[in-house]
Design an enzyme around this catalytic site. Structure first.
Site: not given
Ligand code: HMG
Ligand code: MG
Length: 289
Positions: A13, A205, A207, A238, A247
């Protein structure tokens, strides 16, 4: 016998979400199937976020359908909202993870909302998951530094970790998203966080951008933390944290833990096999920073 420390494998992931190359589902499945033989108790294999935001994770449904699940392994999935939870349930994830940031800048960049709004969004996710018996883990990003806001005061991750614990997550994973934390900063951060959440419910966690992740794990062990996230082959970063590298590598953490006399239950030869596979999947021409 040494103390037991768990490595939570996040390579499929956190690792693969950041590769520039579109990795075929079959390659992801092969990596996860190798990891499933290594002795991990938990592996984060999927991310049900918006595919518009992280196209690399778009095939998560198919990945979960095709992996060979090993008994006793919990296959985890990241879920940012109720739609993500729905998809995770349809894919039969064994547990989910919600994620928030200790800093406003990263919250806006990663989730398109404020920290306060992100809690409003995940509260029903945690509630529903618990209602249907799915364990929920919580991540806090940017626990010492944010790529947009700079230094993060220890009170911020402490506050956010306490709120996650109050929602009912079973473990809070503290993310050094940028991978540049110094052991002294981690110590100060943990001094504050452990007042709010006991070490037995925390994970580290880290990196490894600056090569200090293992030093930061050592500090965390002093506080009683016994779970560390890592990615085979040091995969990842990320997409919304410019400058962040992978990581800390699972094989590096494993070798160090063993050198300290700790126990992990992992098979080092299979971990090495998975690490080689992960490295072979990396984009051969990464974009220069
Ligand atoms: P948004 O654009 O503000 O909100 O995104 P939205 O609700 O308008 O969604 C946009 C579009 O995505 C829409 O489609 C939704 O239906 C669709 P459209 O109407 O335009 O056709 N959508 C989805 N589709 C499938 N599955 C879903 C979903 N949700 C919405 N679940 C949102 C807000 C939160 C969705 C967006 O900002 C997002 O997905 N962000 C995630 C970013 C991400 O994954 N970052 C990496 C992971 S975090 C990380 O790596 C840190 C970590 O490792 C810890 C660390 O190291 O710090 C965990
Ligand atoms: Mg991370």
């Amino acid at each position: 016998m040494g103390e037991h420390v768990e490595i939570f494998e996040v390579g499929p992931r956190d690792g693969l979400q950041n590769e520039a190359r579109a990795i075929p589902v079959a390659e992801k499945v092969a990596l996860i199937d190798t990891l499933s033989r290594a002795g991990f108790r938990r592996i984060e294999v999927a991310s049900f976020v918006s595919p518009k935001w992280v196209p690399q994770m778009a095939g998560s449904d198919e990945v979960m359908a095709r992996i060979r699940r090993a008994p006793g392994v919990s296959y985890a999935a990241l879920t940012p909202n109720l739609k993500g939870l729905e998809r995770a349930r349809a894919a039969a994830a064994d547990e989910i993870a919600v994620f928030v940031s200790a800093s406003e800048g990263f919250s806006q960049a990663n989730l398109n909302c404020s920290v306060e709004e992100s809690f409003a969004r995940i509260a029903p996710v945690v509630d529903l998951a618990r209602e249907v018996g799915l364990p929920v883990r919580g991540y806090v990003s940017c626990v010492t530094e944010c790529p947009f806001d700079g230094a993060v005061a220890p009170a911020a991750p402490a506050r956010v970790a306490a709120r996650l614990a109050a929602l009912g997550v079973y473990e809070v994973s503290l993310g050094d998203t940028l991978g540049r934390a110094r052991p002294e900063q981690v110590r100060q951060m943990l001094d504050a966080v452990t007042v709010e959440v006991p070490a037995r419910h925390l994970a580290g966690h880290f990196h490894d951008t600056a090569g200090r992740a293992v030093d930061n794990i050592a500090v965390s062990l002093d506080f009683g933390i016994r779970v560390f996230d890592a990615a085979v082959g040091g995969l990842g970063g990320c997409p919304y944290a410019p400058g962040a590298q992978g990581n800390v590598a699972t094989e590096k953490v494993l070798a160090w833990l063993l050198s300290q006399g700790m126990q992990t239950d992992l098979d080092a030869a299979i971990v090495a096999e998975a690490a080689a596979l992960a490295r072979s999947m990396r984009d051969p021409s990464p974009v220069p920073e």
